[in-house]
Design an enzyme around this catalytic site. Sequence first.
Site, PDB file in Angstrom:
ATOM      1  CG  ASP A  21     -82.064  21.601 -12.276  1.00  0.00           C
ATOM      2  OD1 ASP A  21     -82.270  20.477 -12.233  1.00  0.00           O
ATOM      3  OD2 ASP A  21     -81.255  22.377 -11.687  1.00  0.00           O
ATOM      4  CB  CYS A  58     -67.891   8.225 -11.179  1.00  0.00           C
ATOM      5  SG  CYS A  58     -68.960   6.570 -11.866  1.00  0.00           S
TER       6      CYS A  58
HETATM    7  S1  SF4 Z   1     -67.342   6.305 -17.789  1.00  0.00           S
HETATM    8 FE1  SF4 Z   1     -68.835   5.882 -16.797  1.00  0.00          FE
HETATM    9  S2  SF4 Z   1     -68.056   4.520 -15.110  1.00  0.00           S
HETATM   10 FE2  SF4 Z   1     -66.430   5.575 -15.722  1.00  0.00          FE
HETATM   11  S3  SF4 Z   1     -66.143   7.351 -14.514  1.00  0.00           S
HETATM   12 FE3  SF4 Z   1     -67.478   8.115 -16.608  1.00  0.00          FE
HETATM   13  S4  SF4 Z   1     -69.590   7.746 -15.591  1.00  0.00           S
HETATM   14 FE4  SF4 Z   1     -68.194   6.579 -14.153  1.00  0.00          FE
END
Ligand code: SF4
Length: 306
Positions: free
Chosen positions: A130, A190
């Site tokens: 990181d 998300c």
């Molecule tokens: S699968 Fe992809 S779009 Fe769905 S919550 Fe996870 S990161 Fe976000």
Amino acid sequence: MQSSANAKLIKAEAERLGFMGCGISKADFLEPEARNLEQWLNHGYQGDMAWMANHFDKRVNPRKLVDGAKSVVSVLLNYYPEKKQNADAPQISKYAYGTDYHFVIKDKLKALLHFINQNIGEVGGRAFVDSAPVLDRAWAQRSGLGWIGKHTLLINQKAGSFFFIGELIIDLELEPDHPTTEHCGTCTRCIDACPTGAIVQENLVDANKCISYLTIEYKKELPAAFQNQMEGWAFGCDICQDVCPWNRFSAPTKEPAFTADERILKNDWADWQEITEEVFKEVFKNSAVKRTKFEGFTRNIKFLKK
Ligand code: SF4
Ligand code: SF4
């Protein structure tokens, strides 16, 4: 082929050291990532993190970091905790429950480099965790350890996304792995769940709006516009990872250094609101939470609405 045998040897040792994944990529110039990073910086999405714009050449070209670099060995270390924090308390990102990952991973990477020198030959290289000049998600993605999700974090098909990424950049030729396919599909959980709208479009996060940035990196008074949007987060934010369907595969870490102090798990609102500097230093003596300092942590807690 020797480069294939050496790659196998290194991966076996990485597993023995406790890493949940290890993949290899060629230490080439990062294209198209260089262009994407430039656009992100041009938009000012890095907020006050001026260091993100530093060392641009080194970030996109590992040969500027390590003389004669030939391979990038990426590793993943699971931090998913067995026990979670009291839900009725200001929330701390799960990655910061235990000992600061920088120390834990760096020690393991140094042990891996030592192993390479002992068992393969004299190899030059450096360990990174990181650290500003390395685009660790890009390297991990190139080495087949996962894909970069719409929230911009790396997702591994078997393990989800609750892991740290580190890498060795070395001057040893190794057989590279291949990138995996992308598996977000039509999911937008998300993006929909982010309380501040920080995921401005797929694979693009505006740090200025991200709770993780605001509670850790942002040093001024928190902007009033976010007052009702923090959803209880006092250090970091796990919302976009918590809602990701791939994290139903997360298994608790086996790394003892990541075990949480009981007070982190059990404290309630009143305990955190009354925390003194002395207790802060004791509870978080080895934790990444120290990064906010007492003033930053208490600023964040005061900002939250119970
Ligand atoms: S699968 Fe992809 S779009 Fe769905 S919550 Fe996870 S990161 Fe976000
Ligand atoms: S960490 Fe939180 S605020 Fe930042 S993008 Fe994810 S859900 Fe949004």
